[in-house]
Design a protein around this motif. Structure first.
Motif, mmCIF file in Angstrom:
data_model
loop_
_atom_site.group_PDB
_atom_site.id
_atom_site.type_symbol
_atom_site.label_atom_id
_atom_site.label_comp_id
_atom_site.label_asym_id
_atom_site.label_seq_id
_atom_site.Cartn_x
_atom_site.Cartn_y
_atom_site.Cartn_z
ATOM 1 N N LEU A 183 -52.063 -40.161 -58.182
ATOM 2 C CA LEU A 183 -53.942 -39.845 -57.828
ATOM 3 C C LEU A 183 -52.820 -39.915 -56.117
ATOM 4 C CD1 LEU A 183 -54.450 -42.917 -59.870
ATOM 5 C CD2 LEU A 183 -54.858 -40.895 -60.132
ATOM 6 N N TRP A 184 -51.654 -40.634 -55.331
ATOM 7 C CA TRP A 184 -52.936 -40.539 -53.885
ATOM 8 C C TRP A 184 -52.188 -38.860 -53.140
ATOM 9 C CZ3 TRP A 184 -47.328 -39.664 -51.402
ATOM 10 C CH2 TRP A 184 -48.277 -39.564 -49.502
ATOM 11 N N LEU A 185 -51.127 -38.230 -53.834
ATOM 12 C CA LEU A 185 -50.782 -37.080 -53.978
ATOM 13 C C LEU A 185 -52.237 -36.221 -54.175
ATOM 14 C CD1 LEU A 185 -47.619 -36.684 -55.239
ATOM 15 C CD2 LEU A 185 -48.072 -36.896 -53.139
ATOM 16 N N LEU A 186 -52.779 -36.934 -55.354
ATOM 17 C CA LEU A 186 -54.155 -35.564 -55.644
ATOM 18 C C LEU A 186 -54.874 -35.772 -54.302
ATOM 19 C CD1 LEU A 186 -54.655 -36.199 -58.590
ATOM 20 C CD2 LEU A 186 -54.835 -33.841 -57.316
ATOM 21 N N ASP A 187 -55.537 -36.895 -53.381
ATOM 22 C CA ASP A 187 -56.535 -37.181 -53.113
ATOM 23 C C ASP A 187 -55.805 -36.651 -51.005
ATOM 24 O OD1 ASP A 187 -58.613 -38.865 -52.387
ATOM 25 O OD2 ASP A 187 -57.315 -40.176 -50.676
ATOM 26 N N SER A 188 -54.313 -37.307 -51.546
ATOM 27 C CA SER A 188 -54.072 -36.448 -50.336
ATOM 28 C C SER A 188 -53.727 -34.574 -49.497
ATOM 29 C CB SER A 188 -53.033 -37.377 -49.203
ATOM 30 O OG SER A 188 -51.705 -36.825 -50.568
ATOM 31 N N GLY A 189 -54.220 -34.156 -50.869
ATOM 32 C CA GLY A 189 -54.472 -32.836 -50.720
ATOM 33 C C GLY A 189 -52.540 -32.390 -50.964
ATOM 34 N N ARG A 190 -51.745 -33.147 -50.939
ATOM 35 C CA ARG A 190 -50.197 -32.311 -51.479
ATOM 36 C C ARG A 190 -49.971 -32.545 -52.753
ATOM 37 N NH1 ARG A 190 -47.718 -36.934 -47.458
ATOM 38 N NH2 ARG A 190 -46.182 -35.500 -46.351
ATOM 39 N N ILE A 191 -50.801 -32.360 -53.836
ATOM 40 C CA ILE A 191 -50.718 -31.674 -55.384
ATOM 41 C C ILE A 191 -52.360 -30.996 -55.249
ATOM 42 C CG2 ILE A 191 -50.955 -32.043 -57.645
ATOM 43 C CD1 ILE A 191 -49.294 -33.949 -57.727
ATOM 44 N N ARG A 192 -52.432 -30.003 -55.237
ATOM 45 C CA ARG A 192 -53.506 -29.403 -55.328
ATOM 46 C C ARG A 192 -54.125 -28.916 -56.964
ATOM 47 N NH1 ARG A 192 -54.262 -25.018 -52.979
ATOM 48 N NH2 ARG A 192 -56.786 -24.768 -52.233
ATOM 49 N N ILE A 193 -54.982 -28.821 -57.907
ATOM 50 C CA ILE A 193 -55.452 -28.168 -59.171
ATOM 51 C C ILE A 193 -55.540 -26.965 -59.369
ATOM 52 C CG2 ILE A 193 -56.274 -29.125 -61.319
ATOM 53 C CD1 ILE A 193 -54.031 -30.799 -60.643
ATOM 54 N N VAL A 194 -56.062 -25.988 -59.745
ATOM 55 C CA VAL A 194 -56.274 -24.860 -59.875
ATOM 56 C C VAL A 194 -56.799 -24.456 -61.901
ATOM 57 C CG1 VAL A 194 -56.800 -22.424 -59.767
ATOM 58 C CG2 VAL A 194 -55.629 -23.856 -58.422
ATOM 59 N N GLY A 195 -58.140 -25.019 -62.116
ATOM 60 C CA GLY A 195 -58.284 -24.419 -63.666
ATOM 61 C C GLY A 195 -59.486 -23.808 -63.684
ATOM 62 N N GLU A 207 -45.872 -28.003 -50.263
ATOM 63 C CA GLU A 207 -46.475 -28.776 -49.332
ATOM 64 C C GLU A 207 -47.906 -27.327 -49.240
ATOM 65 O OE1 GLU A 207 -48.160 -31.820 -46.940
ATOM 66 O OE2 GLU A 207 -45.778 -31.511 -47.891
ATOM 67 N N PRO A 208 -48.359 -27.674 -49.982
ATOM 68 C CA PRO A 208 -48.728 -28.458 -50.628
ATOM 69 C C PRO A 208 -47.611 -27.794 -52.437
ATOM 70 C CG PRO A 208 -50.949 -27.476 -50.729
ATOM 71 C CD PRO A 208 -49.803 -26.179 -49.467
ATOM 72 N N LEU A 209 -48.580 -28.678 -53.197
ATOM 73 C CA LEU A 209 -47.725 -28.000 -54.084
ATOM 74 C C LEU A 209 -49.450 -28.155 -55.432
ATOM 75 C CD1 LEU A 209 -45.618 -27.603 -56.745
ATOM 76 C CD2 LEU A 209 -45.666 -29.633 -57.053
ATOM 77 N N THR A 210 -49.479 -26.548 -56.000
ATOM 78 C CA THR A 210 -50.937 -26.244 -56.733
ATOM 79 C C THR A 210 -50.248 -26.108 -58.190
ATOM 80 O OG1 THR A 210 -51.738 -25.103 -54.618
ATOM 81 C CG2 THR A 210 -52.634 -24.750 -56.780
ATOM 82 N N LEU A 211 -51.051 -26.304 -59.134
ATOM 83 C CA LEU A 211 -50.596 -26.663 -60.028
ATOM 84 C C LEU A 211 -51.215 -26.169 -60.651
ATOM 85 C CD1 LEU A 211 -49.207 -30.093 -60.487
ATOM 86 C CD2 LEU A 211 -47.690 -28.000 -60.365
ATOM 87 N N TRP A 212 -51.263 -25.282 -62.296
ATOM 88 C CA TRP A 212 -52.606 -24.626 -62.591
ATOM 89 C C TRP A 212 -52.651 -25.638 -63.334
ATOM 90 C CZ3 TRP A 212 -55.992 -20.814 -62.909
ATOM 91 C CH2 TRP A 212 -56.892 -20.356 -64.083
ATOM 92 N N ALA A 213 -53.712 -26.216 -63.723
ATOM 93 C CA ALA A 213 -54.922 -26.602 -65.475
ATOM 94 C C ALA A 213 -53.481 -27.354 -65.851
ATOM 95 C CB ALA A 213 -55.272 -25.937 -67.074
ATOM 96 N N PRO A 214 -52.614 -28.316 -65.066
ATOM 97 C CA PRO A 214 -51.681 -29.499 -65.181
ATOM 98 C C PRO A 214 -52.451 -30.083 -67.269
ATOM 99 C CG PRO A 214 -52.619 -30.349 -63.749
ATOM 100 C CD PRO A 214 -53.230 -28.567 -63.821
ATOM 101 N N SER A 215 -51.390 -30.211 -67.633
ATOM 102 C CA SER A 215 -52.228 -32.178 -69.035
ATOM 103 C C SER A 215 -51.642 -33.155 -68.211
ATOM 104 C CB SER A 215 -50.787 -31.297 -69.808
ATOM 105 O OG SER A 215 -50.955 -32.843 -70.689
ATOM 106 N N SER A 216 -52.363 -33.823 -68.647
ATOM 107 C CA SER A 216 -52.942 -34.866 -67.462
ATOM 108 C C SER A 216 -51.638 -36.097 -68.249
ATOM 109 C CB SER A 216 -53.628 -35.892 -67.609
ATOM 110 O OG SER A 216 -54.416 -34.802 -66.361
ATOM 111 N N VAL A 217 -51.693 -35.748 -70.084
ATOM 112 C CA VAL A 217 -50.334 -36.694 -70.651
ATOM 113 C C VAL A 217 -49.369 -36.545 -69.857
ATOM 114 C CG1 VAL A 217 -50.141 -36.830 -73.034
ATOM 115 C CG2 VAL A 217 -52.549 -36.548 -72.930
ATOM 116 N N LEU A 218 -48.981 -34.872 -69.876
ATOM 117 C CA LEU A 218 -47.537 -34.832 -69.513
ATOM 118 C C LEU A 218 -47.096 -35.746 -67.463
ATOM 119 C CD1 LEU A 218 -46.931 -31.548 -71.179
ATOM 120 C CD2 LEU A 218 -46.462 -33.800 -72.108
ATOM 121 N N LEU A 219 -48.087 -34.873 -67.407
ATOM 122 C CA LEU A 219 -48.731 -35.960 -65.695
ATOM 123 C C LEU A 219 -48.068 -37.276 -65.456
ATOM 124 C CD1 LEU A 219 -51.541 -34.431 -63.713
ATOM 125 C CD2 LEU A 219 -48.386 -34.017 -62.974
ATOM 126 N N GLY A 220 -48.412 -37.894 -66.602
ATOM 127 C CA GLY A 220 -48.298 -39.882 -67.047
ATOM 128 C C GLY A 220 -47.116 -39.727 -67.587
#
Length: 403
Positions: A52-64, A29-42
């Motif tokens: 998308l809900w987790l991204l918007d709420s900040g529970r998933i964060r992206i760094v890249g 809380e939260p989980l930060t992912l380094w440059a994830p593959s959106s293909v594999l996320l799907g």
């Protein structure tokens, strides 16, 4: 919500990383992912709508890096191949959040642009200052290559083919190992996490090798703690991920509704339990932690107490009767010696109901107060602990320990 920020360099684990995304989210809380593959996320075990809900709420964060986050043409031509492809539904949203969050403080950003990498330059400097480490790291590569993560081995192979970063094999190998360590460490630092989610014990071992053989600081630096506890915490997180996967089996393959669980009391209990488990076991050497999480959970479920005595239930029944002790006595007398009034029947019924409830609790059919962790039951069964549920789960966990 109980705070337990974590980081994962998820692409290092390819499909395995995305198969464990749900479990990592449950522990972070939260989980930060380094440059994830959106293909594999799907294709992960989390629905795209939930991502998308987790991204918007900040529970998933992206760094890249900037081009990964913003350039569709760069991604579609990336040497990683099809898994790097731009997925509009996910990547357009990531790009929008990056732009929207630029004015926010770094810790509040949902998408963070990392500075250009300096791994190779840093590796050159480190090799100049630690000449004795070059031979030791090269010996690890030559004698025990299985101790080096697959992603680093792949980069070493590419660099040996191109021979653009150094001339000798020794220099190329060691420089690549140090470069990957630096880049991963900087990504973790930017994430501002407490723990890195390593999905492979090779990674945990490699982290220790770098610290022991090359003087490279730990890749994980729990906030306010000494660096030596990073590997134990990583091992405990890895074991807890496996326990969560097994709880899916206990639930008959029925994964819980992710949004409901994340917002419920079970999730808060899980994060608190995880933090306490790490605190209690963090000074134990990773090699001595085999099965520690499973053993710890089994011990708590077996030895923590239920609180629902007959005496406590009788006291509750007097309150439930609404008229206190006198009403309870009167209702019993009316029922025994004459036609009971509605008031008396209500009082007597409350006592009978409360006593029955206690019997059912003691037999394990309905929930009772329990000192141990509630989260395994709320996660796997969507219900609180009862003695019967506790006994079923204990039997399941004991069988796991024998496997």
């Amino acid at each position: 919500m109980f705070d337990f920020p974590a980081f994962c360099h998820i692409n290092e684990y390819q499909n395995r990383g995305y198969r464990n995304l749900r479990q990592m989210l449950l522990l972070s809380e939260p989980l930060t992912l380094w440059a994830p593959s959106s293909v594999l996320l799907g294709e992960s075990n989390v629905a795209v709508d939930d991502i998308l809900w987790l991204l918007d709420s900040g529970r998933i964060r992206i760094v890249g890096r900037e081009r990964w986050l913003t350039s569709e043409s760069f991604r579609n031509a990336h040497p990683f191949g099809p898994s790097a492809r731009w997925v509009p539904r996910i990547d357009d949203e990531i790009k929008r959040l990056l732009d929207e969050d630029k004015s926010r403080p770094p810790r509040e950003r949902r998408v963070i642009e990392a500075p250009p990498e300096d791994g190779y330059e840093w590796a050159d400097s480190h090799m100049d200052q630690h000449r004795e480490a070059i031979r030791r790291l090269y010996e690890v590569y030559r004698r025990t290559p299985r101790q080096i993560p697959g992603g680093t081995m792949d980069t070493i192979a590419r660099n040996l083919t191109k021979r653009t970063i150094a001339h000798s094999e020794v220099a190329i190998v060691v420089k690549t190992m140090l470069r990957d360590a630096r880049n991963h460490g900087m990504a973790f630092k930017i994430s501002d996490a407490d723990i890195a989610m390593h999905l492979s014990r090779v990674d945990l071992g490699f982290m220790q090798i770098l610290a022991d053989q090359a003087g490279v600081p730990s890749l994980v630096r729990p906030r306010g703690e000494v660096q030596s506890i990073a590997a134990p915490m990583g091992e405990l997180a890895l074991q807890t991920i496996e326990v969560l996967r097994r709880l899916d089996e206990f639930a008959g393959g029925r994964a819980p509704d992710l949004r409901r669980f994340l917002d419920g009391s079970g999730r808060a209990d899980l994060l608190k339990w995880m933090r306490r488990t790490c605190d209690s076991l963090k000074l134990i050497a990773p090699a001595e932690l085999d099965g520690a999480v499973l053993h710890h959970l089994r011990h708590q479920l077996e030895h923590e107490k239920f609180h629902d005595s007959i005496l406590a239930a009788w006291r509750r029944s007097r309150l439930d009767a609404a008229a206190g002790v006198m009403g309870a006595v009167t209702s019993i007398a009316d029922a025994a010696f004459g036609a009971p009034s509605l008031w008396a029947a209500g009082g007597f019924g409350a006592i009978v109901f409360s006593g029955t409830r206690t019997i059912l609790r003691n037999l394990g059919y309905i929930p009772a107060d329990f000192d141990g962790p509630q989260w395994p039951f709320l996660y796997a069964l969507g219900a609180k602990t009862t003695r019967r549920r506790r006994d079923r789960l204990l039997q399941f966990l004991k069988l796991l320990g024998k496997g």
